[in-house]
Design an enzyme around this catalytic site. Structure first.
Site, PDB file in Angstrom:
ATOM      1  N   MET A  34      41.712 -14.793  45.021  1.00 25.87           N
ATOM      2  CA  MET A  34      41.826 -13.955  46.209  1.00 25.87           C
ATOM      3  C   MET A  34      40.674 -12.975  46.398  1.00 25.87           C
ATOM      4  O   MET A  34      40.496 -12.436  47.479  1.00 25.87           O
ATOM      5  CB  MET A  34      43.145 -13.154  46.148  1.00 25.87           C
ATOM      6  CG  MET A  34      44.376 -14.017  46.189  1.00 25.87           C
ATOM      7  SD  MET A  34      44.566 -14.874  47.765  1.00 25.87           S
ATOM      8  CE  MET A  34      45.309 -16.400  47.215  1.00 25.87           C
ATOM      9  N   LYS A  52      36.621  -4.237  45.207  1.00 25.96           N
ATOM     10  CA  LYS A  52      37.051  -5.619  45.382  1.00 25.96           C
ATOM     11  C   LYS A  52      36.801  -6.069  46.811  1.00 25.96           C
ATOM     12  O   LYS A  52      37.062  -5.316  47.768  1.00 25.96           O
ATOM     13  CB  LYS A  52      38.550  -5.742  45.056  1.00 25.96           C
ATOM     14  CG  LYS A  52      39.092  -7.164  45.080  1.00 25.96           C
ATOM     15  CD  LYS A  52      40.551  -7.190  44.630  1.00 25.96           C
ATOM     16  CE  LYS A  52      41.113  -8.609  44.636  1.00 25.96           C
ATOM     17  NZ  LYS A  52      42.528  -8.641  44.186  1.00 25.96           N
ATOM     18  N   ASP A 151      52.749 -13.032  40.653  1.00 23.32           N
ATOM     19  CA  ASP A 151      51.756 -13.644  39.764  1.00 23.32           C
ATOM     20  C   ASP A 151      51.650 -12.850  38.464  1.00 23.32           C
ATOM     21  O   ASP A 151      50.557 -12.591  37.962  1.00 23.32           O
ATOM     22  CB  ASP A 151      50.395 -13.729  40.456  1.00 23.32           C
ATOM     23  CG  ASP A 151      49.464 -14.746  39.779  1.00 23.32           C
ATOM     24  OD1 ASP A 151      49.968 -15.605  39.020  1.00 23.32           O
ATOM     25  OD2 ASP A 151      48.244 -14.674  40.002  1.00 23.32           O
TER      26      ASP A 151
END
Length: 398
Positions: A34, A52, A151
């Site tokens: 991602m 990020k 996750d």
């Protein structure tokens, strides 16, 4: 929606550039499905942070909706992280766009992933309880705020040098507040740590995160997930059909109620799994009390610090320094308690004999006991542990 010509292609950030007029990029830390993460310096606070940016899938040119879905998921991750104000989740310290590329700046954690921690540490009941309680309390907070992580796995848990265990990477987290959209697919996550209902393509619920927590507990106990691809049977079929092998058969020596808790979380049916409150009720009696002495030997990082000396927990970005001083002095073990080279060689030979006659469980137990005694005698990283760890690897016990 952006056209193919309008979409930004160069998503890699170059060391030295300043993002958002505040965060100077130093180096790339890694990438996932991602996003791509970079170490940066906050020019206002002087602290290190993580910046990020989204990671475009390789099929973006073939799938007209891939670009839009990626951007929506990235935006959602930032929104959820701001919503989840919790000490065990990295905080958002800034966001915006660099050119046309969105970014999120988050607290930097000096530490290592749980995967790396487990490679060099054999958690005892105290460390198991400290790690498990930290993660379970964080999940409980997420679920109260109507967020599924989806996750949870050792690579998404960071053990800080300050002893705090952090839950990271909410890139595929699912909001349960009615705002879930077509940008969050159900079939996501990591197969080795995914709940059976995900493989049935059914709706995931809070108990799905708890199944993943059970997989993490199993990893802590055995240094492997409950199911691995071997013997021609897929991970999907194993999660759906097979009971996990009890961790004690892999050499785990922790109390039976911790093994029972782990196996309970790995039940196939959602309604058979324990609630998060039951998880904490089982773990908390094994936590060190405030003011307790440091463990002997101390595992690094020392995950007991937040429980026995909470006032000494350093900021997450703080580098390692001298270990927290114990409230009781360290006392050296008596010399006769230490292993000798002869002891190690003879015990490995005994395990080899047990394995040769088909008693793999006994061999694994023998080596696990030897490994624990060697750590107590020589400490983590000592070369005397090498032949023991090599034997464990051959046996599949780590």
């Amino acid at each position: 929606m952006a056209s193919g010509a309008d979409r930004p292609r160069g998503r890699r950030l170059v060391p030295g550039i300043v993002v958002g007029h505040q965060f100077q990029v130093r180096e790339e830390l890694g990438e996932g499905g991602m996003g791509v993460a970079y170490l940066a310096r906050d020019l206002r606070s002087g602290k290190e942070v993580v910046v990020k940016v989204p990671q475009l899938p390789g099929t973006v040119d073939l799938d007209p909706g891939a670009y839009e879905r990626t951007m929506k998921r990235f935006t959602q991750e930032g929104r959820l992280l701001r919503k989840l104000d919790h000490p065990n989740i990295p905080a958002v310290v800034g966001d915006g766009e660099h050119g046309s590329v969105p970014f999120i700046a988050m607290t930097y954690i000096e530490g290592k992933k749980l995967t790396c921690y487990r490679k060099v540490n054999l958690p005892r009941r105290t460390e198991f309880a400290a790690i498990g309680t930290s993660v379970a309390r964080t999940l409980a907070a997420c679920h109260r705020d109507k967020v599924l992580h989806r996750d949870l796995k050792p690579d998404n848990l960071m053990v800080g040098e300050n002893g705090v265990v952090y839950v990271i990477d909410f890139g595929i987290a699912l909001p349960l507040d009615g705002d879930a959209s077509r940008y969050t697919r159900n079939f996501v996550g990591t197969d080795a740590y995914a709940a059976p209902e995900r493989f049935r393509n059914r709706e995931q619920v809070v108990q799905s995160d708890l199944y993943s927590l059970g997989c993490v507990f199993y990893f802590l106990l055995t240094a492997r997930p409950p199911f691995i691809e071997e013997g021609g049977k897929s991970l999907e079929k194993q999660h759906l059909e097979d009971p996990p092998v009890p961790p004690s058969r892999h050499g785990s020596r922790l109390p039976s109620d911790l093994e029972g808790l782990t196996l309970g979380l790995l039940e196939k049916d959602i309604e058979d799994r324990p609630e998060i409150g039951d998880v904490l009720t089982t773990l908390e009696p094994y936590l060190p009390v405030n003011g307790a002495p440091e463990p002997n030997p101390v595992l690094q990082p020392d995950v007991t610090i937040p429980y026995r000396t909470p006032d000494k927990v350093r900021p997450p970005e703080a580098p390692a320094k001298s270990r927290t001083r114990a409230t009781q002095p360290f006392r050296a073990r008596q010399r006769h308690d230490f292993l000798t080279d002869t002891d190690i060689t003879a015990t490995i030979q005994r395990a080899t004999t047990e394995h040769g006659r088909g008693d793999t469980a006994a061999a694994a137990q023998t080596l696990a006991d030897l490994h624990r005694r060697a750590i107590e005698s020589f400490g983590i990283g000592n070369p005397k542990l090498d032949p023991i760890e090599a034997a464990l690897d051959l046996l599949g016990g780590r």
